[in-house]
Design a protein around this motif. Structure first.
Motif: not given
Length: 315
Positions: A238-239, A242, A245, A247, A264-265, A268, A304, A308
């Motif tokens: 991270l970040p 994310l 993209s 993920y 996960y979110y 994060a 980030k 999210i």
């Protein structure tokens, strides 16, 4: 010099490697790493204090995972068929040296997705037979870890005059608040962790993933590996994972991860990248910190958080 002579003695007596070329890669009070070159090959010799409780289980784990065909360095047995050497107050073990370059974030994302999907603790692993920590206790530890890191960020803001990190301190507070409210979901997650016995690498920095000439990515340094939440490995990505993209690439390789995607979110939200950067600068005595570097990381963390928020609304 005494430690070097001891290492040469271990190589000669236990591995029959006489007078190899040996150079320090890492030299710290509790851990030393050498690169060893001999006519038979190139190796890594590691030495750690016996007081490290995770070291010997990790050696057994790395040995078994390499036998299973996972891309982790092979542990070299001694001439007495042992996986390590205990000498004085230290433990030594030898493994294959992996040639290559440090892996990119994308390559690490793919590699850790495969690791989470495939790696499981073998029955020969000593830690396999130990009782796993209860889901309730693990969930409390998760929240407590946020609290510790939040307090560190607050302290660093004062000690090093870093007012620009204040927005990230607010993100850390939000993360702590959300995780506290969803403690039940964390407990359910760790029940599944104990059931599935998912393995995490535990130290997925850019130095611990090697891209070889063949295009394969190898994970090295498994001393922190254990049965735990796969979410924790993603913190090292991270970040960027994310923001780009990635993920979806990770979930395509670790399909079970999709079942707790929301977790996960949630994790994060915490500014892991900023905390890791500042902590690393302090530990490595690379002060003073560069304001421009801090500001760049802060902006990434805030961006980030925007992403999210959008992803969370879909859940």
């Amino acid at each position: 010099m005494r430690l070097l002579n001891q290492a040469l003695s271990v190589l000669s007596q236990h591995y029959e490697l006489h007078r190899p070329n040996i150079e320090w890669i890492q030299n710290e009070p509790d851990k030393t790493v050498w690169k060893v070159i001999d006519k038979y090959g190139t190796y890594i010799l590691k030495s750690d204090l016996k007081t490290n409780p995770s070291l010997i289980p990790s050696i057994y784990l790395q040995y078994d995972l390499s036998l299973q065909g996972l891309n982790v360095p092979e542990i070299i047995s001694t001439n007495r068929r042992k996986l390590c050497v205990k000498l004085n107050n230290r433990v030594y073990f030898l493994c294959r040296y992996i040639h290559g370059q440090t892996a990119t974030v994308l390559e690490r994302t793919k590699a850790i997705g495969d690791f989470h999907q495939q790696a499981r603790p073998p029955h020969s692993w000593p830690a396999y037979r130990k009782n796993l920590t209860s889901p309730v206790a693990r969930a409390k530890e998760w929240v407590a870890d946020y609290e510790i890191k939040l307090n560190q960020l607050k302290q660093w803001e004062q000690d090093y005059a870093l007012p620009q990190i204040r927005p990230c301190i607010q993100l850390a507070k939000k993360s702590l608040k959300v995780s506290t409210k969803r403690i039940g979901a964390l407990e359910d997650h760790f029940r599944k962790v104990n059931e599935k016995k998912w393995l995490v690498h535990g130290d997925l920095t850019h130095r611990n993933a090697i891209n070889t000439k063949s295009g394969d990515v190898w994970l090295i340094d498994l001393e922190h590996s254990k049965v735990d939440s796969p979410v924790k490995d993603i913190r090292s990505l991270l970040p960027k994972i994310l923001l780009s993209s990635m993920y979806e690439i990770y979930f395509s390789r670790f399909s079970d991860g999709r079942s707790f995607e929301e977790l996960y979110y949630m994790d994060a939200m915490f500014p892991h990248g900023l905390h890791s950067y500042i902590g690393g600068v302090i530990r490595q005595h690379r002060l003073p910190m560069k304001p421009s570097s801090i500001q760049e990381i802060v902006l990434d963390e805030l961006h980030k958080d925007e992403i999210i928020s959008k992803l969370w609304s879909g859940h």
